[in-house]
Design a protein around this motif. Sequence first.
Motif, PDB file in Angstrom:
ATOM      1  N   THR A   9       0.863  -1.170   0.000  1.00 58.18           N
ATOM      2  CA  THR A   9       0.000   0.000   0.000  1.00 58.18           C
ATOM      3  C   THR A   9       0.902   1.224   0.000  1.00 58.18           C
ATOM      4  O   THR A   9       2.096   1.143   0.311  1.00 58.18           O
ATOM      5  N   LEU A  10       0.359   2.377  -0.327  1.00 61.85           N
ATOM      6  CA  LEU A  10       1.149   3.608  -0.350  1.00 61.85           C
ATOM      7  C   LEU A  10       1.712   3.901   1.041  1.00 61.85           C
ATOM      8  O   LEU A  10       2.878   4.271   1.181  1.00 61.85           O
ATOM      9  N   LYS A  11       0.912   3.695   2.065  1.00 63.16           N
ATOM     10  CA  LYS A  11       1.365   3.927   3.443  1.00 63.16           C
ATOM     11  C   LYS A  11       2.549   3.017   3.776  1.00 63.16           C
ATOM     12  O   LYS A  11       3.535   3.459   4.360  1.00 63.16           O
ATOM     13  N   GLU A  12       2.456   1.761   3.431  1.00 66.57           N
ATOM     14  CA  GLU A  12       3.530   0.804   3.716  1.00 66.57           C
ATOM     15  C   GLU A  12       4.795   1.149   2.938  1.00 66.57           C
ATOM     16  O   GLU A  12       5.904   1.042   3.459  1.00 66.57           O
ATOM     17  N   MET A  14       5.692   4.166   1.877  1.00 65.67           N
ATOM     18  CA  MET A  14       6.272   5.382   2.473  1.00 65.67           C
ATOM     19  C   MET A  14       6.990   5.047   3.778  1.00 65.67           C
ATOM     20  O   MET A  14       8.079   5.548   4.036  1.00 65.67           O
ATOM     21  N   GLN A  15       6.389   4.191   4.603  1.00 57.95           N
ATOM     22  CA  GLN A  15       7.000   3.797   5.870  1.00 57.95           C
ATOM     23  C   GLN A  15       8.317   3.063   5.622  1.00 57.95           C
ATOM     24  O   GLN A  15       9.315   3.309   6.290  1.00 57.95           O
ATOM     25  N   LYS A  32       7.847  16.274  13.233  1.00 60.78           N
ATOM     26  CA  LYS A  32       6.656  15.788  13.918  1.00 60.78           C
ATOM     27  C   LYS A  32       6.625  16.245  15.377  1.00 60.78           C
ATOM     28  O   LYS A  32       5.579  16.652  15.881  1.00 60.78           O
TER      29      LYS A  32
END
Length: 98
Positions: A9-12, A14-15, A32
């Motif tokens: 996934t895009l989130k994975e 990026m992480q 952050k």
Amino acid sequence: MLTPSNELTLKEAMQAFVNSSKKLKKRLYQAKVEQYWQDTMSPAIIRYTKEIKVYRGKLYISITSAPLREELMYGKEKILALMNEHLGENYLSAVVIR
């Protein structure tokens, strides 16, 4: 984690990208922490905050008011827990208020 079609996934993705570069991760976490401090602390605390810096896994907070600095010293463990929770891992090992 791979999906049934062997794609991230895009989130994975990026992480994984952030985790592959220590320098990038350090800068991302610095940003952050600074933003979280601005979003969660009261205007009085923000006004007396001179600098927030993450260095070698420790959070350094410079406060210009001695009474406020003393008060925040009692809440270091809570600040540490909140910051690590916001970062999603136990990245910070200590909070130093000066």
